[in-house]
Enzyme design. Structure first.
Site, PDB file in Angstrom:
ATOM      1  N   ASP A 101     -44.371  -9.241  36.072  1.00  0.00           N
ATOM      2  CA  ASP A 101     -44.051  -8.879  37.471  1.00  0.00           C
ATOM      3  C   ASP A 101     -44.071 -10.126  38.351  1.00  0.00           C
ATOM      4  O   ASP A 101     -43.071 -10.819  38.486  1.00  0.00           O
ATOM      5  CB  ASP A 101     -44.941  -7.752  37.995  1.00  0.00           C
ATOM      6  CG  ASP A 101     -46.402  -7.898  37.610  1.00  0.00           C
ATOM      7  OD1 ASP A 101     -46.895  -9.037  37.519  1.00  0.00           O
ATOM      8  OD2 ASP A 101     -47.064  -6.868  37.425  1.00  0.00           O
ATOM      9  N   GLU A 141     -44.426 -10.227  25.605  1.00  0.00           N
ATOM     10  CA  GLU A 141     -45.172  -9.519  26.649  1.00  0.00           C
ATOM     11  C   GLU A 141     -44.407  -8.251  27.016  1.00  0.00           C
ATOM     12  O   GLU A 141     -43.167  -8.245  27.043  1.00  0.00           O
ATOM     13  CB  GLU A 141     -45.333 -10.429  27.869  1.00  0.00           C
ATOM     14  CG  GLU A 141     -45.922  -9.775  29.105  1.00  0.00           C
ATOM     15  CD  GLU A 141     -47.384  -9.365  28.938  1.00  0.00           C
ATOM     16  OE1 GLU A 141     -47.598  -8.393  28.180  1.00  0.00           O
ATOM     17  OE2 GLU A 141     -48.269  -9.975  29.563  1.00  0.00           O
ATOM     18  N   PHE A 190     -44.817   1.506  39.223  1.00  0.00           N
ATOM     19  CA  PHE A 190     -45.851   1.385  38.200  1.00  0.00           C
ATOM     20  C   PHE A 190     -45.500   2.339  37.054  1.00  0.00           C
ATOM     21  O   PHE A 190     -45.424   3.541  37.236  1.00  0.00           O
ATOM     22  CB  PHE A 190     -47.231   1.735  38.766  1.00  0.00           C
ATOM     23  CG  PHE A 190     -48.348   1.324  37.849  1.00  0.00           C
ATOM     24  CD1 PHE A 190     -48.818   0.017  37.843  1.00  0.00           C
ATOM     25  CD2 PHE A 190     -48.909   2.228  36.965  1.00  0.00           C
ATOM     26  CE1 PHE A 190     -49.832  -0.377  36.986  1.00  0.00           C
ATOM     27  CE2 PHE A 190     -49.933   1.845  36.107  1.00  0.00           C
ATOM     28  CZ  PHE A 190     -50.392   0.540  36.118  1.00  0.00           C
TER      29      PHE A 190
END
Length: 226
Positions: free
Chosen positions: A146, A142, A195
């Site tokens: 988070d 992956e 982000f």
């Protein structure tokens, strides 16, 4: 890179920790698609650093899997570049040693983000029957972990098919109050709660074509918001 620090946690492979105050590199220092100039704030992790760290993770995986063949389960879409590079390094290391691990790669697509927010719902798109994992040593790959909600749901789903062993490789793990580090056996970088896009990580399907991992700007968020 003064903002990077290596550390060891009990039971967790050494990772690189990016401090909260790391602003990233100036855009002027690296090449990137010029049409994204106003959409990214900085180069957070350069492509060369990503590649070198991925090679090191391949060493850890080779040590742990030993003589087991690896069934790699790549989480699309964000994980495809990391997975491809990681598997290639595993192959190279095998060719240069007397311990070659056969790797087979399968793909699963998950969707749990809308704009820059993780949603409560996990959608498995495409292959839900993972019976080919039964009795196999599985490596889930992956790009970013988070809160861990998505990974927990995926691990629960995978375990129903009775694999021999399951380990998780995450290029990025976000540093949150409820961070999911215990879910990830191999961590590239631990990052603050920012982000980021690039290296196949997207914002509403944009920015996957960036080679570096970059911080998305306010302008970029607004331009590509849905």
């Amino acid at each position: 890179m003064s903002a990077l620090l290596q550390m060891d946690n009990a039971g967790i492979k050494r990772r690189i920790v990016i401090k909260d105050d790391w602003p990233g590199y100036s855009l002027d220092l690296f090449t990137y698609p010029e049409h994204y100039h106003d959409d990214i704030e900085s180069i957070y992790i350069p492509h060369g650093v990503i590649m070198n760290r991925t090679e090191r993770l391949a060493h850890y995986i080779m040590d742990d899997f030993r003589d087991d063949n690896i069934m790699v389960l790549c989480v699309l879409k964000g994980g495809y570049k990391f997975c491809a590079d990681l598997v290639e390094f595993i192959k190279i290391l095998g060719r240069n040693s007397n311990k070659y691990l056969e790797t087979r790669v399968e793909f699963i697509r998950l969707k749990s983000y809308l704009n820059d927010q993780s949603t409560e719902d996990l959608h498995i798109i495409g292959c839900r029957d993972l019976s080919f994992l039964r009795g196999k040593s599985v490596l889930i790959v992956e790009a970013i972990v988070d809160t861990g909600k998505t990974m927990k749901a995926l691990l629960k789903h995978v375990e129903t098919f009775e694999p021999k062993m399951v380990k998780v490789a995450g290029l990025l793990v976000k540093r949150l109050a409820n961070m999911a580090e215990s879910l990830t056996d191999y961590v590239g970088f631990e990052i603050p709660n920012r982000f980021v896009v690039g290296y196949a990580l997207d914002y509403n399907e944009y920015f996957r074509d960036l080679n570096h991992i970059c911080v998305l700007s306010r302008t970029g968020k607004m331009k590509y918001k849905i």
